[in-house]
Enzyme design. Structure first.
Site, PDB file in Angstrom:
ATOM      1  CB  THR A 144      -0.873  -0.096   1.274  1.00 22.32           C
ATOM      2  OG1 THR A 144      -1.594  -1.324   1.212  1.00 22.32           O
ATOM      3  CG2 THR A 144      -1.817   1.048   1.464  1.00 22.32           C
ATOM      4  CG  ASN A 179      -4.458  -6.484  -0.753  1.00 21.28           C
ATOM      5  OD1 ASN A 179      -4.025  -6.084   0.322  1.00 21.28           O
ATOM      6  ND2 ASN A 179      -4.993  -7.675  -0.898  1.00 21.28           N
ATOM      7  N   GLY A 195       1.392  -1.328   4.575  1.00 22.78           N
ATOM      8  CA  GLY A 195       1.933  -2.441   5.359  1.00 22.78           C
ATOM      9  C   GLY A 195       0.922  -3.505   5.741  1.00 22.78           C
ATOM     10  N   GLY A 196      -0.191  -3.577   4.995  1.00 20.86           N
ATOM     11  CA  GLY A 196      -1.163  -4.648   5.249  1.00 20.86           C
ATOM     12  C   GLY A 196      -1.649  -4.612   6.686  1.00 20.86           C
TER      13      GLY A 196
HETATM   14  N1  GLY Z   1      -5.003  -3.808   1.441  1.00 20.81           N
HETATM   15  C1  GLY Z   1      -4.537  -3.584   2.739  1.00 20.81           C
HETATM   16  C2  GLY Z   1      -5.552  -2.942   3.603  1.00 20.81           C
HETATM   17  O1  GLY Z   1      -6.377  -2.198   3.132  1.00 20.81           O
HETATM   18  O2  GLY Z   1      -5.572  -3.192   4.773  1.00 20.81           O
END
Ligand code: GLY
Length: 553
Positions: free
Chosen positions: A365, A385, A457-458
């Site tokens: 991200t 993502n 960073g997910g």
């Molecule tokens: N794609 C990572 C998030 O939105 O948490």
């Protein structure tokens, strides 16, 4: 020696070794890629406001930072105007109308890889819609002027060493012919300093500059996009594109130690996460042990563990599911969760279930933070993502697509690409937005702008952003030190405490002796922060884990 004396010595030790943040008198941009930062600063210098700069940076990153910058993804924009007015634009991707709950399960009920790679992994992109709405409502400069830097960069920009290696090493890009052709030149990989030229993306940007977002959602780009989707077995139709809407939401607000926190509401789980964890920390006394101490890490990690258990159960798109926001922030509920933490001993995640908050009264991200000369501020996080999204570049259009569908619970109870276990609330439904961890945040002190922060960073975004804020508020670090300091992460399941490099072996041993299963991790988010100093100067901290740039004037 008194405890406060010890603490001030610890803080002094921090400041003696302080890294220097970038400083600017009036306005600043901190983004993950230097060309994009420069585009934003140029807009600010020529009289544009923070939203104008955000639009320019957002489109520039779509060209220069293909792992995450995008037209084919989505994100969140948090704005605070100098008047104090705040708003949150949710341009997160939505599940296409043809999406179904079990679309990523094979006939034995097992998860396939379709939520991760290829055409079927994409949600309906929101980035162009979100940036356009932000501009229409809050911008000041002509739209086309803000796309001009991105269009110029698409004619060729020199790739850095890290971009060169990232493109070369991407097995995902190699799987899709158009991505392999554009980003890997069919095997004649880009060397550092070579120009990456993206004519198809440039033409798409020119159409968007000329016709506005209609081109992307109804016009030539939309029609080509929908035709390619249909030809490749994807689900997104022209109707899905036409129906896409950005949701304008009220930001979530809270307080921590005299600071006002303005942050992301659901479908982000991030704002609620940092406020809930701060609620546990506020009167815990954890700071007495000092930044980076085993005791402080342990306590914060236990708070993280508990929040992520609740996140898995309760968090989802508020347009589809009733999220117990006020329940999760309820003081008694937070106190009850806090009471289950043993300061000396790690809990086991199997013994920590979601709590029972009172009912409501009612991979890759990218993030950038901007403050303009008038004091308007923007925290914007947007994403494909995973790194390079689903790997697909739309032929003829030059942009990569997201794999945001993997942020849904493709199979409730089974981990997604971030190892996150998520529940029924976040199951796939047509038109729904997948739960996110993106946490763009703005902080005030005494009613005045104090900090703008966020990160890619997910699932580690929440814990990464939290720790940088705590480093500034609780441990008195400057913006750069706060971002540089090693970070840790706990997300309940899997039951492990993940540490970046930089913690001492003794600290790690102490954490293990408290009962934590410790592993190492390359990074906990990439945080981009601006702090307003007491003297009014802006100080920017760009994350050394990435290759960004802070600049201003
Ligand atoms: N794609 C990572 C998030 O939105 O948490």
């Amino acid at each position: 020696m008194s405890r406060s004396r010890l603490l001030s010595l610890a803080l002094l030790a921090c400041t003696l070794h302080a890294a220097h943040p970038v400083r600017a008198r009036k306005a600043m941009v901190v983004a993950q890629e230097p060309h994009a930062t420069d585009a934003g600063v140029a807009v600010l210098q020529s009289g544009g406001n923070a939203i104008d700069a955000a639009v320019a940076v957002g489109f520039a990153l779509a060209v220069t930072h293909p792992t995450a910058g995008n037209l084919g993804g989505g994100g969140f924009l948090l704005l605070r105007k100098s008047t104090g007015e705040t708003t949150f634009l949710d341009f997160r991707e939505r599940a296409p109308a043809k999406a179904t709950r079990n679309m990523y399960l094979d006939d034995k009920g097992n998860l396939t890889r379709d939520s991760l790679e290829g055409w079927r992994a994409a949600g309906v992109p929101g980035t162009v819609h979100g940036l356009a709405l932000a501009h229409q409502k809050y911008g000041s400069k002509p739209w086309a002027e803000l796309l001009a830097p991105a269009i110029k960069l698409a004619k060729g920009f020199p790739v850095t060493y890290s971009v060169s290696k990232s493109l070369q090493n991407s097995e995902l890009l190699a799987k899709f012919p158009e991505s392999r052709r554009i980003f890997q030149r069919n095997g004649r990989f880009y060397e550092p300093d070579e120009l990456l030229i993206q004519p198809e993306l440039g033409r798409t940007l020119e159409r968007i500059a000329k016709h506005g977002p209609r081109d992307f959602y109804e016009g030539e780009t939309a029609k080509k996009f929908a035709a390619e989707m249909a030809a490749n077995g994807g689900l997104i139709t022209l109707e899905d594109l036409k129906n896409y809407r950005t949701a304008e939401r009220k930001p979530l607000t809270g307080a921590y130690r005299g600071y006002d926190i303005i942050t992301a509401p659901p479908p982000s789980s991030g704002g609620l996460g940092i406020l809930h964890i701060m609620g546990i920390l506020e009167s815990s006394g954890y700071t007495a042990h000092g930044a980076g101490s085993a005791a402080a890490i342990h306590y914060v990690a236990e708070a993280m563990r508990r929040y992520y258990a609740d996140r898995a159960e309760y968090l989802a798109d508020p347009d589809f599911v009733k999220v117990p926001v006020s329940g999760l922030l309820n003081k008694q509920y937070i106190a009850a969760r806090k009471a289950t933490i043993d300061p000396a001993r790690a809990s086991s995640s199997d013994s920590i279930r979601q709590g029972k908050p009172p009912a409501n009264e009612s991979t890759e991200t990218t993030h950038f933070s901007i403050i303009d000369a008038q004091g308007n501020s923007v925290a914007l996080t947007y994403t494909l993502n995973g790194s390079y999204g689903n790997g697909v570049t739309v032929p003829g259009l030059g942009f990569l697509l997201n794999n945001e569908m993997d942020d849904f619970s493709a199979k409730p109870g089974e981990p997604n690409m971030f190892g996150l276990v998520q529940g029924e609330a976040n199951a796939i439904q047509p038109g729904k937005r997948p739960l996110s961890s993106m946490t763009p945040t703005i902080i005030l002190k005494d009613g005045k702008l104090f900090m703008v922060v966020g990160a890619p960073g997910g699932s580690r975004i929440i814990t990464g952003v939290l720790q940088v804020i705590l480093n500034v508020i609780d441990f008195g670090m400057n913006a750069q030190d706060a971002v540089d300091a090693p970070r840790f992460h706990h997300q309940w399941q899997p039951d492990k405490l993940s540490l970046e490099r930089g913690f001492s072996p003794d600290t790690i041993e102490l954490l293990k002796s408290r009962g934590h299963t410790v592993d190492s991790i390359s990074s906990v988010a990439n945080v981009e922060a601006i702090v307003v100093q007491k003297d009014g100067w802006l100080s920017g901290g760009t994350d050394p884990r990435s290759h960004g740039k802070a600049a201003g004037y």
